[in-house]
Write an enzyme that holds these catalytic residues in place. Sequence first.
Site, PDB file in Angstrom:
ATOM      1  N   ASP A 176       0.846  -1.189   0.000  1.00  0.00           N
ATOM      2  CA  ASP A 176       0.000   0.000   0.000  1.00  0.00           C
ATOM      3  C   ASP A 176       0.885   1.243   0.000  1.00  0.00           C
ATOM      4  OD1 ASP A 176      -1.840   2.034   0.436  1.00  0.00           O
ATOM      5  OD2 ASP A 176      -3.018   0.866   1.846  1.00  0.00           O
ATOM      6  N   ARG A 178      -0.220   4.394  -0.772  1.00  0.00           N
ATOM      7  CA  ARG A 178      -1.043   5.600  -0.880  1.00  0.00           C
ATOM      8  C   ARG A 178      -0.583   6.691   0.080  1.00  0.00           C
ATOM      9  NH1 ARG A 178      -6.815   2.847  -0.352  1.00  0.00           N
ATOM     10  NH2 ARG A 178      -5.618   1.596   1.101  1.00  0.00           N
TER      11      ARG A 178
END
Length: 254
Positions: A176, A178
Amino acid sequence: MNKVQTVSKEALAVLDDKIQLIQSNQGSIYLVGPIKLPINLYGETVVFQWYCWLQTKEVKEDIHQIIDKLSSANLAELQQSSVLIYGDFEHQEDALIRMHSICHTGDIFGSKRCDCGFQLKESMQMIVDHGAGALFYLANHEGRGIGLFSKAMAYILQENGYDTVEANESLGFVDDSRNYDDAIQVLKALRSKPVTLLTNNPKKLAALIDAGLPISGRTPLWGDVSEFNEAYLQTKIKRSGHLEAEAEGTCPNA
Ligand SMILES: [Zn+2]
């Protein structure tokens, strides 16, 4: 598409108070809006205020210079993020926000491989029902930050027995990647009071708190409830304490 002429004085006068500069350690964010946006939400027309933003490394105070520079940059090749505001977002005591990661397949095509499209619409409806809130649509978050082409490859791996995390990692990506920094800066420019976050994902909540989002609470956003699965979901909610983590676990964006 490139322009040859510089921006006109008349256009500048119109835009001048609609573009604000937000300065940060990473450079600057130009926030343009509000723009009235009537939206078809489950058959009803609901009016939101829409803002779009652009993040750059340099800081230019003069919007004339910014607009001139934009015309030579190939912005259509790079997606920009935006936010839909509903109600008195600045002043209402409690406001709901959703940080929605772009999902080309789920949001646009309505893919049932994930419930992103449903969550997008549902979060907008929850914000409207609540009276005030904001939906941040984060354009650089496709496939948990790996991008659309890589997400397509990850889907192929998933069809061949890999789970989401294994698929991303075997393509050489962290699970991840982000980043919420620009969205949080924009949020702070639009509202200083804390917000209630719409999410089922405790990791996302923790990531946003770490990044400095002023949070007063969390509201879950249940999955794709329909006449076919409503009773089943209700039973799970009542009888299982760990639906939260599962509910957003079906999508590479979750
Ligand atoms: Zn999705």
